[in-house]
Motif scaffolding. Structure first.
Motif, PDB file in Angstrom:
ATOM      1  N   UNK A  33       0.875  -1.175   0.000  1.00 53.28           N
ATOM      2  CA  UNK A  33       0.000   0.000   0.000  1.00 53.28           C
ATOM      3  C   UNK A  33       0.908   1.219   0.000  1.00 53.28           C
ATOM      4  N   UNK A  34       0.392   2.412  -0.350  1.00 50.71           N
ATOM      5  CA  UNK A  34       1.260   3.595  -0.377  1.00 50.71           C
ATOM      6  C   UNK A  34       1.959   3.811   0.970  1.00 50.71           C
ATOM      7  N   UNK A  35       3.253   4.112   0.903  1.00 56.96           N
ATOM      8  CA  UNK A  35       4.070   4.301   2.099  1.00 56.96           C
ATOM      9  C   UNK A  35       4.988   5.498   1.915  1.00 56.96           C
ATOM     10  N   UNK A  36       5.400   6.089   3.029  1.00 57.35           N
ATOM     11  CA  UNK A  36       6.391   7.166   3.006  1.00 57.35           C
ATOM     12  C   UNK A  36       7.786   6.549   2.859  1.00 57.35           C
ATOM     13  N   UNK A  37       8.752   7.388   2.559  1.00 57.00           N
ATOM     14  CA  UNK A  37      10.132   6.912   2.447  1.00 57.00           C
ATOM     15  C   UNK A  37      10.607   6.310   3.768  1.00 57.00           C
ATOM     16  N   UNK A  38      10.249   6.933   4.887  1.00 56.27           N
ATOM     17  CA  UNK A  38      10.648   6.394   6.196  1.00 56.27           C
ATOM     18  C   UNK A  38      10.042   5.018   6.441  1.00 56.27           C
ATOM     19  N   UNK A  39       8.771   4.870   6.111  1.00 52.03           N
ATOM     20  CA  UNK A  39       8.115   3.567   6.288  1.00 52.03           C
ATOM     21  C   UNK A  39       8.763   2.505   5.405  1.00 52.03           C
ATOM     22  N   UNK A  40       9.092   2.891   4.178  1.00 50.03           N
ATOM     23  CA  UNK A  40       9.757   1.957   3.257  1.00 50.03           C
ATOM     24  C   UNK A  40      11.134   1.597   3.787  1.00 50.03           C
ATOM     25  N   UNK A  41      11.871   2.587   4.265  1.00 48.74           N
ATOM     26  CA  UNK A  41      13.202   2.362   4.827  1.00 48.74           C
ATOM     27  C   UNK A  41      13.139   1.345   5.964  1.00 48.74           C
ATOM     28  N   UNK A  42      12.179   1.531   6.872  1.00 47.60           N
ATOM     29  CA  UNK A  42      12.022   0.608   8.001  1.00 47.60           C
ATOM     30  C   UNK A  42      11.622  -0.786   7.538  1.00 47.60           C
ATOM     31  N   UNK A  43      10.663  -0.864   6.636  1.00 50.05           N
ATOM     32  CA  UNK A  43      10.154  -2.167   6.174  1.00 50.05           C
ATOM     33  C   UNK A  43      11.218  -2.960   5.422  1.00 50.05           C
ATOM     34  N   UNK A  44      12.081  -2.253   4.702  1.00 49.06           N
ATOM     35  CA  UNK A  44      13.092  -2.924   3.877  1.00 49.06           C
ATOM     36  C   UNK A  44      14.450  -3.028   4.566  1.00 49.06           C
ATOM     37  N   UNK A  45      14.575  -2.407   5.744  1.00 51.24           N
ATOM     38  CA  UNK A  45      15.833  -2.399   6.471  1.00 51.24           C
ATOM     39  C   UNK A  45      16.971  -1.820   5.607  1.00 51.24           C
TER      40      UNK A  45
END
Length: 123
Positions: A33-45
């Motif tokens: 689902x749409x995510x912010x860069x910070x959320x993507x950074x956290x999710x992808x490590x």
């Protein structure tokens, strides 16, 4: 060359380079689902600075769409979402690689927002 609905284009090389990159593939796997860069950074490590570079690579390759969300406090947030359902690589009649990108269907609201964005860019 790959064309997207907004008329922007990317090259075969841009699409394949983005899909070849491990961090970009991690973004694809995690972006449900749409995510912010910070959320993507956290999710992808992945470090945030690297995430921003990878997001830019994928936006330029027309694999991601940037969505701007205006908050009630007047600030805005950028969210990213996948802008493809399938990528097909083939060899054309001239024996060159060709890439076809299948895009998700757009709702009327999304099409109107895209048209407004285009008008805003040209003004």
């Amino acid at each position: 060359m790959v064309r997207d609905p907004a008329g922007e284009s990317s090259t075969v090389e841009e699409v394949l380079a983005a899909l070849y990159d491990d961090d970009c593939r991690a973004i694809v796997r995690n972006l449900e689902e749409p995510m912010t860069a910070s959320e993507i950074s956290d999710a992808c490590n992945v470090p945030l600075s690297t995430t921003y570079r990878k997001l830019e690579t994928m936006v330029e390759a027309t694999l991601l769409e940037e969505l701007t969300e205006i908050r009630s406090d007047g600030h805005h947030t950028t969210r990213y979402r996948l802008d493809f359902e399938q990528v097909t690589v083939s060899v054309d009649d001239d024996r060159r690689l060709a890439v076809a990108v299948s895009r998700p269907a757009r709702t009327p609201d999304e099409r109107l927002a895209e048209m407004w964005s285009e008008v805003s860019r040209e003004a």
